[in-house]
Design an enzyme around this catalytic site. Structure first.
Site, short mmCIF file in Angstrom:
data_model
loop_
_atom_site.label_atom_id
_atom_site.label_comp_id
_atom_site.label_asym_id
_atom_site.label_seq_id
_atom_site.Cartn_x
_atom_site.Cartn_y
_atom_site.Cartn_z
N SER A 266 27.49 -37.47 -40.04
CA SER A 266 28.40 -36.33 -39.97
C SER A 266 28.88 -36.13 -38.54
O SER A 266 28.35 -36.71 -37.59
CB SER A 266 27.68 -35.07 -40.44
OG SER A 266 26.73 -34.69 -39.46
N LYS A 267 29.87 -35.26 -38.43
CA LYS A 267 30.42 -34.94 -37.12
C LYS A 267 29.32 -34.34 -36.23
O LYS A 267 29.30 -34.56 -35.04
CB LYS A 267 31.58 -33.96 -37.30
CG LYS A 267 32.12 -33.43 -35.99
CD LYS A 267 33.47 -32.82 -36.19
CE LYS A 267 33.86 -31.77 -35.14
NZ LYS A 267 33.14 -31.74 -33.91
N ARG A 268 28.43 -33.58 -36.88
CA ARG A 268 27.36 -32.96 -36.09
C ARG A 268 26.43 -33.97 -35.43
O ARG A 268 25.95 -33.76 -34.33
CB ARG A 268 26.55 -31.99 -36.96
CG ARG A 268 27.06 -30.55 -36.81
CD ARG A 268 26.02 -29.58 -37.20
NE ARG A 268 25.74 -29.80 -38.63
CZ ARG A 268 24.58 -29.54 -39.19
NH1 ARG A 268 23.60 -29.04 -38.51
NH2 ARG A 268 24.42 -29.76 -40.48
N ASP A 271 28.22 -35.06 -32.37
CA ASP A 271 28.18 -34.03 -31.32
C ASP A 271 26.81 -33.99 -30.66
O ASP A 271 26.69 -33.90 -29.44
CB ASP A 271 28.48 -32.65 -31.93
CG ASP A 271 29.94 -32.54 -32.38
OD1 ASP A 271 30.74 -33.40 -31.95
OD2 ASP A 271 30.27 -31.63 -33.16
#
Ligand code: GLU
Length: 508
Positions: A266-268, A271
């Protein structure tokens, strides 16, 4: 494999920036199309106006272009089977929804969102999942329960309706997936999906997707694993519409997994661990910026290569593949069923491999801009030589400055640890002798500098490591960098001498 005309499509919904998993889907479709002399189609699936995001379609186009994917048919390219944006095909779909109702494969439903919500809550309170399917459809406000007159009256009165697929009860649907083989699902586990809505007179994903694949004569549907649960419905739609003999072959690509291997990437994760999950930088309407591979300094060839190996392998040890090689070697049969773990370190490794293969001249042109941005200047031939010497040490062009700044800026201080280790009491006097050696080298180039320094050290019986390291420290300020003689040559005689003098002055 049959000799049919290969026509594949990448069919993203413009609901935000394209995830790298989506780019991989596009690439696998592209490899397949090119390999078979087929057609690669870009179809924009924008029938869900609630999720439409401004700029997402442009982003998709730019991403594919950056990867070197050439679109044969699409919104901008046109083609015989257009339009290629589903919102512009609005007039096409209703007849197929009608056909399904007429043949008894679909029905009208008038339940309001509030009514359905209440039923969902009631089921949940009893610890059950709410399924709109064969168990309840005959007792709901549907064309299965109401008279034909009543249905027409409600439609004429402008009541909102949807058309739902009438999922057969207790039937084993046998499906074939090129990657997964035969998959069987019993329809009792499936609900009656909405196919068409009066609210916007638009089809939902399922009907639009199947209809367009049929009308565009798609031969192979290659898409992410998240669509596998939709496959029984799609297969049944082909059957209900009488299109089974034109049904494409299916291949569902494995998910991209987190670096830990547990769960979907995921994008998380990106990040948290400092890597992008999008091909290009994306700025959301709220102004939030998401990093992109392009902006992070990845070369498009490296990006394509690293994505190609997420879920596919050639069956050999080879890891570096150009686009042409991928087109030649790719096969759906060699795509894995199980998820592909994303490794951010490996991603950097790929970029490193492509960076060191780059022509020093090209790299120098780019690096010269960085040098200038750092307030230094150097002629391009020198920059080219410097790039050749240090590129082995970096994964990205922007890391070159960190490795090579000392070529442009003399050290203003000296790293403590190597000073302690290599700069002894007699070092200053040895360095003064070394200056004389350097002054006496005839043509000031590595091939002459290196033996001159070594002969001097040997003749005097000094420690090779000690002197070389002290010299490096004088020139660089730390214990890093390429060969010392190479550094001397590029700095030039005067600068080399001047740096040794400065070190002697400061370090004593
Ligand atoms: N519009 C779907 C998506 O966003 C397409 C899925 C498919 O390829 O069938 O991924």
């Amino acid at each position: 494999m049959s000799q049919q005309n290969v026509r594949v499509r990448f069919a993203p919904s413009p609901t935000g920036p394209l995830h790298i998993g989506g780019v991989r889907t596009a690439l696998f479709n592209y490899f397949y199309a090119r390999q078979h002399g087929g057609t690669f189609i870009l179809r924009i699936e924008d029938t869900d106006s609630q999720r439409f995001v401004q700029g997402a379609e442009e982003y998709i186009n730019e991403s594919l272009k950056w990867c070197g994917i050439h679109i044969d048919e699409g919104v901008a390219e046109g083609g015989e089977f257009g339009p290629y944006r589903q919102s512009e095909r609005k007039a096409i779909y209703k007849q197929y929804a009608d056909q399904l109702v007429e043949s008894g494969n679909a029905y009208y439903a008038f339940d309001t969102a509030e009514e359905l919500d209440a039923m969902r809550k009631e089921a949940e309170a009893k610890g059950e999942a709410f399924t709109y399917g064969y168990k309840i459809r005959n007792n709901m406000q549907t064309s299965l329960a109401l008279s034909a007159d009543e249905v027409q009256k409600r439609i004429d009165a402008g009541e909102q309706w949807v058309i739902r697929f009438k999922m057969p009860e207790n039937e084993d649907v046998v499906m074939n997936d090129i990657i997964r083989g035969e998959v069987t699902v019993n329809t009792s586990t499936l609900d009656d999906k909405v196919l068409f809505k009066s609210a916007d007179m638009l089809p939902t994903y399922h009907l639009a997707n199947v209809t367009d694949d049929y009308l565009m004569q798609i031969s192979h549907v290659i898409r992410g694993e998240e669509w596998l649960p939709s496959l029984p419905l799609h297969v049944l739609l082909y059957r209900a519409l009488g299109w089974t003999d034109k049904m494409p072959q299916f291949a569902h690509l494995p998910l991209l997994l987190k670096p830990s291997g547990n769960g979907k990437l995921s994008k998380r994760d990106g990040d948290k661990m400092g890597f992008p999950v999008f091909p290009l930088e994306w700025k959301s309407a709220q102004g939030e910026i998401s990093r992109g591979y392009r902006e992070d300094g990845y070369l498009p060839d490296a990006f394509v290569n690293l994505l190609a190996l997420l879920g596919w392998n050639s069956g050999t040890d080879q890891e570096i593949f150009s686009m042409d090689e991928l087109v030649e070697k790719f096969s759906l049969e060699r795509v894995n069923k199980s998820g592909a773990r994303f490794d951010p370190e490996k991603a950097k490794w790929f970029n490193h491999q492509y960076l060191i293969k780059r022509d020093d001249k090209d790299l120098a042109r780019e690096f010269a801009k960085i040098v200038e941005a750092n307030g230094a200047s150097a002629d391009i031939d020198k920059v080219e030589k410097i790039v050749g010497l240090v590129k082995e040490r970096v994964s990205f062009t922007h890391e070159l400055w960190e490795q090579a700044s000392f070529f442009f800026v003399a050290p203003s201080e000296y790293d403590e640890a190597p000073v302690k280790k290599f700069w002894k009491e007699d070092t200053a006097s040895i360095m003064r002798e070394l200056i004389e050696v350097i002054q006496s080298v005839e043509t000031f180039e590595t091939a002459n500098i290196e033996p001159a320094i070594k002969n001097f050290i040997n003749e005097k019986g000094y420690g090779m490591g000690k002197v070389m390291n002290a010299l490096r420290l004088s020139l660089v300020g730390e214990s890093k960098g390429p060969g010392v003689a190479d550094i001397c040559e590029l700095l030039g005689r005067d600068e080399t001498v001047s740096r040794i003098n400065s070190a002697v002055k400061v370090l004593g």
